[in-house]
Design a protein around this motif. Structure first.
Motif, PDB file in Angstrom:
ATOM      1  N   ALA A   2       0.828  -1.194   0.000  1.00  0.00           N
ATOM      2  CA  ALA A   2       0.000   0.000   0.000  1.00  0.00           C
ATOM      3  C   ALA A   2       0.870   1.254   0.000  1.00  0.00           C
ATOM      4  O   ALA A   2       1.953   1.283   0.580  1.00  0.00           O
ATOM      5  CB  ALA A   2      -0.888   0.000   1.221  1.00  0.00           C
ATOM      6  N   VAL A   3       0.371   2.271  -0.655  1.00  0.00           N
ATOM      7  CA  VAL A   3       1.064   3.554  -0.688  1.00  0.00           C
ATOM      8  C   VAL A   3       0.460   4.441   0.387  1.00  0.00           C
ATOM      9  O   VAL A   3      -0.759   4.583   0.467  1.00  0.00           O
ATOM     10  CB  VAL A   3       0.928   4.223  -2.069  1.00  0.00           C
ATOM     11  CG1 VAL A   3       1.578   5.588  -2.055  1.00  0.00           C
ATOM     12  CG2 VAL A   3       1.526   3.342  -3.134  1.00  0.00           C
ATOM     13  N   THR A   4       1.303   4.998   1.243  1.00  0.00           N
ATOM     14  CA  THR A   4       0.823   5.856   2.319  1.00  0.00           C
ATOM     15  C   THR A   4       1.458   7.232   2.214  1.00  0.00           C
ATOM     16  O   THR A   4       2.484   7.413   1.573  1.00  0.00           O
ATOM     17  CB  THR A   4       1.164   5.256   3.700  1.00  0.00           C
ATOM     18  OG1 THR A   4       2.579   5.152   3.810  1.00  0.00           O
ATOM     19  CG2 THR A   4       0.527   3.897   3.875  1.00  0.00           C
ATOM     20  N   PHE A   5       0.810   8.186   2.869  1.00  0.00           N
ATOM     21  CA  PHE A   5       1.337   9.548   2.922  1.00  0.00           C
ATOM     22  C   PHE A   5       1.239  10.025   4.357  1.00  0.00           C
ATOM     23  O   PHE A   5       0.189   9.918   4.990  1.00  0.00           O
ATOM     24  CB  PHE A   5       0.525  10.475   2.016  1.00  0.00           C
ATOM     25  CG  PHE A   5       0.867  11.923   2.218  1.00  0.00           C
ATOM     26  CD1 PHE A   5       2.029  12.451   1.684  1.00  0.00           C
ATOM     27  CD2 PHE A   5       0.041  12.748   2.955  1.00  0.00           C
ATOM     28  CE1 PHE A   5       2.362  13.787   1.879  1.00  0.00           C
ATOM     29  CE2 PHE A   5       0.364  14.088   3.147  1.00  0.00           C
ATOM     30  CZ  PHE A   5       1.519  14.594   2.609  1.00  0.00           C
ATOM     31  N   ARG A   6       2.336  10.509   4.899  1.00  0.00           N
ATOM     32  CA  ARG A   6       2.363  11.071   6.241  1.00  0.00           C
ATOM     33  C   ARG A   6       3.460  12.110   6.292  1.00  0.00           C
ATOM     34  O   ARG A   6       4.585  11.859   5.865  1.00  0.00           O
ATOM     35  CB  ARG A   6       2.636   9.992   7.282  1.00  0.00           C
ATOM     36  CG  ARG A   6       2.618  10.537   8.691  1.00  0.00           C
ATOM     37  CD  ARG A   6       2.837   9.408   9.694  1.00  0.00           C
ATOM     38  NE  ARG A   6       2.775   9.907  11.037  1.00  0.00           N
ATOM     39  CZ  ARG A   6       3.802  10.419  11.702  1.00  0.00           C
ATOM     40  NH1 ARG A   6       4.976  10.471  11.129  1.00  0.00           N
ATOM     41  NH2 ARG A   6       3.675  10.863  12.923  1.00  0.00           N
ATOM     42  N   LYS A   7       3.127  13.280   6.824  1.00  0.00           N
ATOM     43  CA  LYS A   7       4.116  14.349   6.939  1.00  0.00           C
ATOM     44  C   LYS A   7       3.932  15.021   8.288  1.00  0.00           C
ATOM     45  O   LYS A   7       2.815  15.243   8.741  1.00  0.00           O
ATOM     46  CB  LYS A   7       3.914  15.357   5.799  1.00  0.00           C
ATOM     47  CG  LYS A   7       4.954  16.432   5.741  1.00  0.00           C
ATOM     48  CD  LYS A   7       6.300  15.873   5.350  1.00  0.00           C
ATOM     49  CE  LYS A   7       7.310  17.003   5.271  1.00  0.00           C
ATOM     50  NZ  LYS A   7       8.658  16.533   5.134  1.00  0.00           N
ATOM     51  N   SER A   8       5.034  15.333   8.943  1.00  0.00           N
ATOM     52  CA  SER A   8       5.022  15.968  10.246  1.00  0.00           C
ATOM     53  C   SER A   8       5.854  17.243  10.177  1.00  0.00           C
ATOM     54  O   SER A   8       6.984  17.228   9.684  1.00  0.00           O
ATOM     55  CB  SER A   8       5.593  15.012  11.289  1.00  0.00           C
ATOM     56  OG  SER A   8       5.560  15.586  12.556  1.00  0.00           O
ATOM     57  N   PHE A   9       5.277  18.346  10.660  1.00  0.00           N
ATOM     58  CA  PHE A   9       5.956  19.637  10.669  1.00  0.00           C
ATOM     59  C   PHE A   9       6.119  20.112  12.105  1.00  0.00           C
ATOM     60  O   PHE A   9       5.168  20.045  12.884  1.00  0.00           O
ATOM     61  CB  PHE A   9       5.146  20.711   9.927  1.00  0.00           C
ATOM     62  CG  PHE A   9       4.865  20.376   8.502  1.00  0.00           C
ATOM     63  CD1 PHE A   9       5.801  20.651   7.522  1.00  0.00           C
ATOM     64  CD2 PHE A   9       3.668  19.797   8.137  1.00  0.00           C
ATOM     65  CE1 PHE A   9       5.543  20.355   6.204  1.00  0.00           C
ATOM     66  CE2 PHE A   9       3.399  19.491   6.819  1.00  0.00           C
ATOM     67  CZ  PHE A   9       4.340  19.772   5.848  1.00  0.00           C
ATOM     68  N   ARG A  10       7.295  20.591  12.439  1.00  0.00           N
ATOM     69  CA  ARG A  10       7.527  21.169  13.758  1.00  0.00           C
ATOM     70  C   ARG A  10       7.177  22.647  13.665  1.00  0.00           C
ATOM     71  O   ARG A  10       7.826  23.416  12.944  1.00  0.00           O
ATOM     72  CB  ARG A  10       8.975  20.989  14.165  1.00  0.00           C
ATOM     73  CG  ARG A  10       9.264  21.495  15.532  1.00  0.00           C
ATOM     74  CD  ARG A  10      10.678  21.166  15.912  1.00  0.00           C
ATOM     75  NE  ARG A  10      11.148  22.194  16.812  1.00  0.00           N
ATOM     76  CZ  ARG A  10      12.394  22.417  17.116  1.00  0.00           C
ATOM     77  NH1 ARG A  10      13.327  21.672  16.583  1.00  0.00           N
ATOM     78  NH2 ARG A  10      12.731  23.365  17.939  1.00  0.00           N
ATOM     79  N   ILE A  11       6.140  23.081  14.374  1.00  0.00           N
ATOM     80  CA  ILE A  11       5.684  24.470  14.335  1.00  0.00           C
ATOM     81  C   ILE A  11       6.465  25.309  15.337  1.00  0.00           C
ATOM     82  O   ILE A  11       6.991  26.360  15.001  1.00  0.00           O
ATOM     83  CB  ILE A  11       4.177  24.541  14.647  1.00  0.00           C
ATOM     84  CG1 ILE A  11       3.411  23.744  13.592  1.00  0.00           C
ATOM     85  CG2 ILE A  11       3.696  25.973  14.669  1.00  0.00           C
ATOM     86  CD1 ILE A  11       1.958  23.596  13.887  1.00  0.00           C
TER      87      ILE A  11
END
Length: 68
Positions: A2-11
């Protein structure tokens, strides 16, 4: 596979914005001590790592106003 997308940004220090294909969440807290997470579905999670292989996690669902 499966293709997944996850992104995390430090604010800010101790504040993260997490985005995936279906939702987003904001996490408050750093490595040691409790972490509080609020996601777009209205779920709130409090978690903390404990010594050894143990951990603590409590998940609550807030009631949505109006709607069905």
């Amino acid at each position: 596979m499966a293709v997944t997308f996850r992104k995390s940004f430090r604010i800010l220090p101790g504040v993260r914005l997490n985005i995936n294909r279906r939702s987003w969440s904001v996490t408050l807290g750093q490595g040691k001590g409790p972490r509080h997470t609020l996601n777009s579905a209205g779920h709130r999670t409090t978690s903390m790592n404990l010594p050894g292989p143990f951990g603590y996690r409590k998940r609550t669902t807030s009631k949505r106003r109006g709607g069905r």
